[in-house]
Design an enzyme around this catalytic site. Sequence first.
Site, short mmCIF file in Angstrom:
data_model
loop_
_atom_site.label_atom_id
_atom_site.label_comp_id
_atom_site.label_asym_id
_atom_site.label_seq_id
_atom_site.Cartn_x
_atom_site.Cartn_y
_atom_site.Cartn_z
N HIS A 166 0.80 -1.28 -0.02
CA HIS A 166 -0.23 0.17 -0.30
C HIS A 166 0.95 1.05 -0.08
O HIS A 166 1.95 1.16 0.04
CB HIS A 166 -1.13 0.08 1.16
CG HIS A 166 -1.95 -0.84 0.87
ND1 HIS A 166 -3.37 -0.98 0.62
CD2 HIS A 166 -2.20 -2.53 1.70
CE1 HIS A 166 -3.86 -2.07 0.60
NE2 HIS A 166 -3.35 -3.18 1.27
N LYS A 197 -0.59 6.44 1.65
CA LYS A 197 -2.07 6.69 3.58
C LYS A 197 -1.60 5.91 3.92
O LYS A 197 -2.68 5.38 5.41
CB LYS A 197 -3.03 7.16 2.67
CG LYS A 197 -2.76 8.19 2.18
CD LYS A 197 -4.51 8.07 1.06
CE LYS A 197 -4.80 9.59 0.73
NZ LYS A 197 -5.92 9.88 -0.33
N ALA A 198 -1.85 4.39 3.51
CA ALA A 198 -1.19 2.96 4.91
C ALA A 198 -0.47 2.16 3.79
O ALA A 198 0.00 1.64 3.54
CB ALA A 198 -3.00 1.71 3.87
N PRO A 199 0.79 2.72 4.83
CA PRO A 199 2.18 1.89 3.86
C PRO A 199 3.04 1.05 4.82
O PRO A 199 2.92 0.39 6.74
CB PRO A 199 3.26 3.24 5.61
CG PRO A 199 2.18 3.65 6.52
CD PRO A 199 0.71 3.52 5.97
N ASN A 200 2.01 -0.36 4.49
CA ASN A 200 1.83 -1.65 5.04
C ASN A 200 2.47 -2.74 4.39
O ASN A 200 2.12 -2.47 2.65
CB ASN A 200 0.88 -1.77 6.10
CG ASN A 200 -0.37 -1.82 5.66
OD1 ASN A 200 -0.11 -2.76 4.77
ND2 ASN A 200 -1.39 -1.01 5.51
N VAL A 227 1.50 -6.86 2.68
CA VAL A 227 1.42 -7.84 3.63
C VAL A 227 2.52 -9.28 2.28
O VAL A 227 2.72 -8.90 1.21
CB VAL A 227 0.22 -8.56 2.51
CG1 VAL A 227 -0.27 -9.57 3.07
CG2 VAL A 227 -0.84 -7.25 3.60
N LYS A 278 0.49 -9.62 7.43
CA LYS A 278 0.48 -7.93 7.66
C LYS A 278 1.42 -6.80 8.01
O LYS A 278 1.29 -7.00 9.66
CB LYS A 278 -0.58 -6.95 7.66
CG LYS A 278 -1.03 -5.74 7.39
CD LYS A 278 -2.32 -5.54 7.46
CE LYS A 278 -2.40 -4.13 7.21
NZ LYS A 278 -3.83 -3.88 6.74
N ASP A 294 -13.19 0.88 5.20
CA ASP A 294 -12.12 0.82 3.84
C ASP A 294 -12.72 -1.51 3.22
O ASP A 294 -11.75 -1.50 2.54
CB ASP A 294 -10.00 0.95 3.51
CG ASP A 294 -10.55 2.01 2.09
OD1 ASP A 294 -11.54 1.26 1.51
OD2 ASP A 294 -9.18 1.74 2.16
#
Length: 485
Positions: A63, A66-69, A71, A85, A179
């Site tokens: 990601h 905005k969604a720094p991750n 998986v 994750k 989301d």
Amino acid sequence: MGCEVSKFCCGSEPSGSNHGVTSSGVDDRIGEGNDLPQFREFSIETLRKATSGFATENIVSEHGEKAPNVVYKGKLDNQRRIAVKRFNRKAWPDSRQFLEEAKAVGQLRNYRMANLLGCCYEGEERLLVAEFMPNETLAKHLFHWESQPMKWAMRLRVALHIAQALEYCTAKGRALYHDLNAYRVLFDDDSNPRLSCFGLMKNSRDGKSYSTNLAFTPPEYLRTGRVTPESVMYSYGTLLLDLLSGKHIPPSHALDLIRDRNIQMLMDSCLEGQFSSSDGTELIRLASRCLQDEPRERPNPKSLVTAMIPLQKDLETPSHQLMGIPSSASTTPLSPLGEACLRTDLTAIHEILEKLGYKDDEGAATELSFQMWTNQMQDSLNFKKKGDVAFRHKDFANAAECYSQFIEGGTMVSPTVYARRSLCYLMNDMPQEALNDAMQAQVISPAWHIASYLQAVALSALGQENEAHAALKDGSMLESKRNAL
């Protein structure tokens, strides 16, 4: 050449079955045939090993800012496949808060979800561990399909399963889902749709609940910055639009088309002739209700399930057939090595490994010590040479001993040596040791198909047929990717 993976097959829930579903639509069964473990805390070392050191080859999704991750896919020592994750280091400063949130989500267990198995919160690390779903996301099958568009009956099944998952979560006190979108819907081994558990937690303690385009965000969230159960229903409405259109259409545009009775422009042209006008009208009506500006005018999950159940088609057709994906128990095309592993033909495996030599060590992680030209390095290489001679002459006990001396020297890392010693152990009826070596070979070289194939043979010898079947499929997939390069 095709070969039926008969002895590695496992049973599965027939798609469309209503077994275990109450009249309200809530499915209270424990996932995966009652074999899901309780939520647990993992060490970072365990997860590092499971993902081969968080190897790039194991990244499933990434990601943005905005969604720094990220998986990753991985495999635990007991061969359970997992999705890991890994959050941005600053996402959850308070480890206790992260653990409490994860534990609450980890209490949920349902067939309609990719369930949370555990978490890790060592130091600055914050990771979630969930069931691995091997057959991609709804976004992939809906927007980026390659062989065939998703059939109408399958789209209806997705809508029902996700509604059932949301009703289950609501009944268990977890009504807030962050989301909800086509990337949160995953397909399991049998291609049944499941809701990712990751959306039940924010991307960070103070992070935004929505990372998608603002055009798809509930209007009240734009005003308050808070997600409510009614916001989740709005997102479910956008999901229905995705299923209807086969595209990611902004709700405002879709509602304009509906108001102008321009339904034909909204519907996916690939669906022509697959549904009745009444069914299409009903799904559009449900989507419109979910997308109401006023939150209290939107339906709840229970009423969605009630509305979706009568619309279901082809109830007896398994999901994998509707999706055009081979089932976990279907014929799998295998190479000569794959077939030898399926038959547990150790002699044939030996011939193939001997012929291959050390070609696959090229590019593998190799660690040479500063003493590489010393006697220690020479002794280590001598042990490897002696092991190779013994391996060639089928003196497997002696070969295993020599390879062990080489490995313990620690001057070089060779996946091929681990693979050869794994076969030596199999020849000497030591399947657990063989499995350990095959897994270590994959840690060193995550995309190496031979490591997965040897795991399949060892697992079969240990009586773990379901896990052996999965490892054989992994090996076949990795080999196909390798041959396509």
